[in-house]
Every structure is written in C-alpha cells, then in structure tokens.
Design a protein around this motif. Structure first.
Motif, PDB file in Angstrom:
ATOM      1  N   GLY A 180      19.536  30.329 -82.695  1.00 54.79           N
ATOM      2  CA  GLY A 180      20.072  29.828 -83.958  1.00 54.79           C
ATOM      3  C   GLY A 180      21.137  28.785 -83.743  1.00 54.79           C
ATOM      4  O   GLY A 180      21.325  28.257 -82.644  1.00 54.79           O
ATOM      5  N   GLY A 181      21.842  28.508 -84.812  1.00 61.18           N
ATOM      6  CA  GLY A 181      22.903  27.517 -84.742  1.00 61.18           C
ATOM      7  C   GLY A 181      23.495  27.263 -86.112  1.00 61.18           C
ATOM      8  O   GLY A 181      23.038  27.807 -87.121  1.00 61.18           O
ATOM      9  N   ASN A 182      24.520  26.447 -86.135  1.00 62.21           N
ATOM     10  CA  ASN A 182      25.127  25.997 -87.381  1.00 62.21           C
ATOM     11  C   ASN A 182      25.556  24.553 -87.180  1.00 62.21           C
ATOM     12  O   ASN A 182      25.080  23.889 -86.245  1.00 62.21           O
ATOM     13  CB  ASN A 182      26.277  26.918 -87.799  1.00 62.21           C
ATOM     14  CG  ASN A 182      27.367  27.015 -86.740  1.00 62.21           C
ATOM     15  OD1 ASN A 182      27.569  26.094 -85.934  1.00 62.21           O
ATOM     16  ND2 ASN A 182      28.089  28.117 -86.726  1.00 62.21           N
TER      17      ASN A 182
ATOM     18  N   VAL B 139      26.910  36.751 -85.906  1.00 65.99           N
ATOM     19  CA  VAL B 139      28.314  36.445 -85.606  1.00 65.99           C
ATOM     20  C   VAL B 139      28.469  34.983 -85.205  1.00 65.99           C
ATOM     21  O   VAL B 139      29.354  34.271 -85.700  1.00 65.99           O
ATOM     22  CB  VAL B 139      28.841  37.369 -84.493  1.00 65.99           C
ATOM     23  CG1 VAL B 139      30.210  36.895 -83.997  1.00 65.99           C
ATOM     24  CG2 VAL B 139      28.945  38.806 -84.996  1.00 65.99           C
ATOM     25  N   PHE B 140      27.623  34.491 -84.320  1.00 60.71           N
ATOM     26  CA  PHE B 140      27.725  33.108 -83.872  1.00 60.71           C
ATOM     27  C   PHE B 140      27.533  32.140 -85.032  1.00 60.71           C
ATOM     28  O   PHE B 140      28.277  31.151 -85.166  1.00 60.71           O
ATOM     29  CB  PHE B 140      26.680  32.815 -82.790  1.00 60.71           C
ATOM     30  CG  PHE B 140      26.956  33.481 -81.464  1.00 60.71           C
ATOM     31  CD1 PHE B 140      28.206  33.990 -81.145  1.00 60.71           C
ATOM     32  CD2 PHE B 140      25.948  33.608 -80.520  1.00 60.71           C
ATOM     33  CE1 PHE B 140      28.457  34.601 -79.931  1.00 60.71           C
ATOM     34  CE2 PHE B 140      26.181  34.210 -79.294  1.00 60.71           C
ATOM     35  CZ  PHE B 140      27.435  34.706 -78.994  1.00 60.71           C
ATOM     36  N   GLU B 141      26.542  32.398 -85.871  1.00 58.76           N
ATOM     37  CA  GLU B 141      26.251  31.464 -86.951  1.00 58.76           C
ATOM     38  C   GLU B 141      27.327  31.458 -88.029  1.00 58.76           C
ATOM     39  O   GLU B 141      27.609  30.415 -88.630  1.00 58.76           O
ATOM     40  CB  GLU B 141      24.886  31.782 -87.573  1.00 58.76           C
ATOM     41  CG  GLU B 141      23.723  31.424 -86.670  1.00 58.76           C
ATOM     42  CD  GLU B 141      22.373  31.597 -87.336  1.00 58.76           C
ATOM     43  OE1 GLU B 141      21.428  30.910 -86.916  1.00 58.76           O
ATOM     44  OE2 GLU B 141      22.263  32.418 -88.274  1.00 58.76           O
ATOM     45  N   THR B 142      27.930  32.605 -88.289  1.00 63.51           N
ATOM     46  CA  THR B 142      28.894  32.693 -89.393  1.00 63.51           C
ATOM     47  C   THR B 142      30.345  32.523 -88.970  1.00 63.51           C
ATOM     48  O   THR B 142      31.181  32.175 -89.801  1.00 63.51           O
ATOM     49  CB  THR B 142      28.757  34.044 -90.129  1.00 63.51           C
ATOM     50  OG1 THR B 142      29.002  35.115 -89.209  1.00 63.51           O
ATOM     51  CG2 THR B 142      27.366  34.191 -90.724  1.00 63.51           C
ATOM     52  N   GLU B 143      30.648  32.736 -87.690  1.00 59.98           N
ATOM     53  CA  GLU B 143      32.047  32.766 -87.286  1.00 59.98           C
ATOM     54  C   GLU B 143      32.461  31.678 -86.304  1.00 59.98           C
ATOM     55  O   GLU B 143      33.651  31.487 -86.058  1.00 59.98           O
ATOM     56  CB  GLU B 143      32.390  34.145 -86.698  1.00 59.98           C
ATOM     57  CG  GLU B 143      32.181  35.279 -87.695  1.00 59.98           C
ATOM     58  CD  GLU B 143      32.550  36.649 -87.139  1.00 59.98           C
ATOM     59  OE1 GLU B 143      33.269  36.699 -86.119  1.00 59.98           O
ATOM     60  OE2 GLU B 143      32.108  37.657 -87.736  1.00 59.98           O
TER      61      GLU B 143
ATOM     62  N   GLN C 186      23.484  31.859 -74.126  1.00 57.54           N
ATOM     63  CA  GLN C 186      23.922  30.521 -73.749  1.00 57.54           C
ATOM     64  C   GLN C 186      24.137  29.749 -75.042  1.00 57.54           C
ATOM     65  O   GLN C 186      23.282  29.774 -75.939  1.00 57.54           O
ATOM     66  CB  GLN C 186      22.883  29.816 -72.885  1.00 57.54           C
ATOM     67  CG  GLN C 186      23.385  28.548 -72.237  1.00 57.54           C
ATOM     68  CD  GLN C 186      23.824  28.773 -70.791  1.00 57.54           C
ATOM     69  OE1 GLN C 186      23.248  28.203 -69.880  1.00 57.54           O
ATOM     70  NE2 GLN C 186      24.832  29.608 -70.555  1.00 57.54           N
ATOM     71  N   LEU C 187      25.288  29.085 -75.129  1.00 64.24           N
ATOM     72  CA  LEU C 187      25.677  28.397 -76.353  1.00 64.24           C
ATOM     73  C   LEU C 187      26.228  27.027 -76.001  1.00 64.24           C
ATOM     74  O   LEU C 187      26.979  26.884 -75.028  1.00 64.24           O
ATOM     75  CB  LEU C 187      26.721  29.238 -77.100  1.00 64.24           C
ATOM     76  CG  LEU C 187      27.274  28.723 -78.427  1.00 64.24           C
ATOM     77  CD1 LEU C 187      27.596  29.891 -79.366  1.00 64.24           C
ATOM     78  CD2 LEU C 187      28.546  27.884 -78.227  1.00 64.24           C
ATOM     79  N   VAL C 188      25.868  26.022 -76.794  1.00 60.99           N
ATOM     80  CA  VAL C 188      26.404  24.672 -76.615  1.00 60.99           C
ATOM     81  C   VAL C 188      27.108  24.235 -77.890  1.00 60.99           C
ATOM     82  O   VAL C 188      26.722  24.613 -78.997  1.00 60.99           O
ATOM     83  CB  VAL C 188      25.301  23.656 -76.245  1.00 60.99           C
ATOM     84  CG1 VAL C 188      24.703  23.981 -74.887  1.00 60.99           C
ATOM     85  CG2 VAL C 188      24.206  23.606 -77.307  1.00 60.99           C
ATOM     86  N   ARG C 189      28.156  23.426 -77.696  1.00 59.51           N
ATOM     87  CA  ARG C 189      28.909  22.942 -78.847  1.00 59.51           C
ATOM     88  C   ARG C 189      29.563  21.613 -78.475  1.00 59.51           C
ATOM     89  O   ARG C 189      30.119  21.470 -77.385  1.00 59.51           O
ATOM     90  CB  ARG C 189      29.982  23.961 -79.244  1.00 59.51           C
ATOM     91  CG  ARG C 189      30.867  23.509 -80.392  1.00 59.51           C
ATOM     92  CD  ARG C 189      31.796  24.614 -80.861  1.00 59.51           C
ATOM     93  NE  ARG C 189      32.820  24.953 -79.877  1.00 59.51           N
ATOM     94  CZ  ARG C 189      33.805  25.831 -80.100  1.00 59.51           C
ATOM     95  NH1 ARG C 189      33.869  26.464 -81.267  1.00 59.51           N
ATOM     96  NH2 ARG C 189      34.700  26.098 -79.167  1.00 59.51           N
ATOM     97  N   MET C 190      29.497  20.649 -79.386  1.00 61.31           N
ATOM     98  CA  MET C 190      30.232  19.394 -79.190  1.00 61.31           C
ATOM     99  C   MET C 190      31.700  19.655 -79.492  1.00 61.31           C
ATOM    100  O   MET C 190      32.046  20.154 -80.560  1.00 61.31           O
ATOM    101  CB  MET C 190      29.694  18.298 -80.097  1.00 61.31           C
ATOM    102  CG  MET C 190      28.323  17.771 -79.733  1.00 61.31           C
ATOM    103  SD  MET C 190      28.176  17.199 -78.009  1.00 61.31           S
ATOM    104  CE  MET C 190      29.493  15.952 -77.935  1.00 61.31           C
ATOM    105  N   GLU C 191      32.544  19.335 -78.531  1.00 61.00           N
ATOM    106  CA  GLU C 191      33.988  19.461 -78.708  1.00 61.00           C
ATOM    107  C   GLU C 191      34.580  18.091 -78.442  1.00 61.00           C
ATOM    108  O   GLU C 191      34.813  17.702 -77.299  1.00 61.00           O
ATOM    109  CB  GLU C 191      34.558  20.531 -77.771  1.00 61.00           C
ATOM    110  CG  GLU C 191      33.983  21.915 -78.073  1.00 61.00           C
ATOM    111  CD  GLU C 191      34.526  23.021 -77.183  1.00 61.00           C
ATOM    112  OE1 GLU C 191      35.389  22.723 -76.321  1.00 61.00           O
ATOM    113  OE2 GLU C 191      34.100  24.177 -77.357  1.00 61.00           O
ATOM    114  N   GLY C 192      34.777  17.336 -79.524  1.00 57.20           N
ATOM    115  CA  GLY C 192      35.151  15.934 -79.379  1.00 57.20           C
ATOM    116  C   GLY C 192      33.981  15.165 -78.793  1.00 57.20           C
ATOM    117  O   GLY C 192      32.868  15.213 -79.307  1.00 57.20           O
TER     118      GLY C 192
END
Length: 295
Positions: free
Chosen positions: A33-35, A70-74, A116-122
C-alpha cells in the motif's frame, strides 16, 4: 509541489501493485500500500503450528493488514518511522497479552512480519525496513540499487537442507509441516527479536524499532523502483531470471501480472518438487509494488 527557489520537489508515484497467495486454500499473508507520503510492502510470517491468538485463521495475515492500516493512516512526510514501528509493535504486544489471557504463547508462535517502505524526504529517497522484503531501484543514469540480498542466500541454504530432509516438496505443500524441518524452523523463529539477535521484525517487540535498516539515496531522476516480498523477489534471488534492472524494465514493459504468471509457471510447471530451486513451499505469497520518482 513547491521547492527551494521555486524548483519542484521530487514526487513518488505508485504505478501498479499486485499480491497473489501462494496457496489458494490459505490466507494471503502479504500486503502492499501507500499514501501521499510513502509506499510499502509487508510480508507476514506463516505460523509454525501454534494455535492462532489474534485471528481464527492467520495471525500473520492479521498483523500484515494491521501494519498496512497503520502505515497508510499514520505515516506523513515527517513522521519518524522508528516511532511508528515502536508504537505499532507495542499495540500488537498489548493485543496478544489480552487475547492470550493465562495461556503461554511460545516465541515461535508469535506473529511477525517483514516490511520495506520508501518515502521522499526532501530530495532524498529514504528506505526503511525490517526483515527480508526487497527494494530494486534503477535511476536515470542506469545505476542500480537493491536491499537485503544476503537474506535470500541464507534462506536458500536452509531450504536446501529442508528439501533433502523431506525428500522434496511432492509430499509436503509446505516443508514447515514436516516434523524435523518444523522443529528446526521453530528454533530459528524463537531467536527472532531477542537481545543480541540479528533478525528483528514487526510484531510484538517494540525494541525492534532500534534495529531498523535505513538507507538514504539521491538517485538521478526519473527513477524507477520495485518493492516486493521475498515470494516475488524469487524471480531474482532463487530462479535467476532477472537482475535488478531487468526486473524493473520488464515490470514497466509487460506489467506485474505478467511477471507473476512467469513466477507461478516456474514453481508449478518447471520445478514443483523443489529439487532445482530448493524452497520451503511450492509457492509463497508474492507481492510487488511498482513506483517512479519524477522531478
């Protein structure tokens, strides 16, 4: 999205995702999933013969679904991922204590999950994980990056011994049902999430948050990536059909469903007994999520 001096910030976009159970008669214990801030895959670990505590059919499926919610909502752009994991595991621990009552839950029967989770941080791509889920990434310059390759090597050796012990997969849909193999797997699972141990997971140990594997990348854009559970990464790790770049290119050109069909064809037609490609199950749950990062 605005950036410094009006330069747009990179954005991560999910293009496709697919999850397929390894056995139609069992619950799928993977999720993805993702957000707007992140994308992820979660791989629940199949129980080892204990009585379910949290769910009538699969504690692992319950945990994977709970983690996804939890990951998608928080998780937002700046949410500390270690705080999220610590709180998630503390909540699972409380649920287990409440559900078990006076019963003792063996360490090998506790629900666990990799992620495993990826996220753009800047302008950076941050990668977080516990356990054996995988990320494959190729940037605009053709530079490839991947995570957790060592996990697959260790599991392949264990699977080779298990196949030899059981005489193949023909009599066992899952080698975890074979008594000697099951006891070995229970001993191994009981060492997870223990002080001084090397394997930490989602589950009931809040202290696992201190053991997150983390990478920070600055890939040339546009970048293409694929998150997957080990059931899907078998195309690379066990069956040797692709490398990182080839897997991602094929996913973009032919789609995840085509790759899933190839995966199942190998397992059910080419090597259903596990002699050519030793593994613990004929087919594992397999999940993949395809994304791109653009300026």
């Amino acid at each position: 999205m605005g950036g410094i001096s009006g330069i747009p910030m990179p954005t991560l976009r999910i293009l496709d995702s697919l999850s397929d159970p390894g056995n139609a008669a069992r619950r799928n214990e993977d999720t993805a999933g993702g957000n707007t801030s992140c994308a992820f895959v979660v791989d629940g670990a199949t129980g080892l013969g204990g009585k379910p505590v949290l769910d009538t059919t699969s504690d692992a499926a319950w945990l994977a679904a709970f983690a996804a919610r939890v990951f998608e909502t928080e998780i937002a752009t700046t949410t500390p991922i270690d705080d999220t994991v610590r709180d998630l595991n503390a909540r699972v621990r409380r649920r287990i204590i409440e559900a078990a009552g006076d019963e003792t839950v063996e360490a090998w029967a506790l629900p666990t999950a990799s992620f495993q989770l990826v996220r753009m941080e800047g302008r950076e791509l941050a990668v977080y994980g516990l356990g054996d889920c995988r990320l494959f990434l190729v940037d605009a310059d053709g530079k490839a990056f991947e995570t957790n390759g060592d996990y697959s090597k260790a599991e392949s050796e264990g699977a080779r011994r298990a196949v030899a012990q059981a005489g193949g997969l023909a009599a066992w849909r899952s080698l975890a049902e074979e008594p000697v193999v099951r006891e070995a797997l229970r001993r191994s699972r009981a060492r997870h999430n223990q002080p001084g141990g090397v394997v930490w997971t989602l589950g009931s140990a809040p202290e696992a948050a201190a053991h997150l594997a983390t990478w920070r990348l600055s890939p040339a854009l546009p970048t293409r990536g694929l998150l997957c559970t080990d059931g899907f990464s078998a195309l690379v790790d066990k069956y040797g059909r692709y490398d990182s770049a080839g897997l991602i290119q094929t996913a973009f050109e032919r789609g995840l469903a085509n790759l899933m069909s190839e995966l199942r064809r190998i397992e059910h037609e080419e090597d259903p007994d596990g002699q050519r490609y030793p593994r613990f199950k004929v087919s594992d749950d397999a999940t993949a999520l395809l994304f791109e990062i653009a300026p």
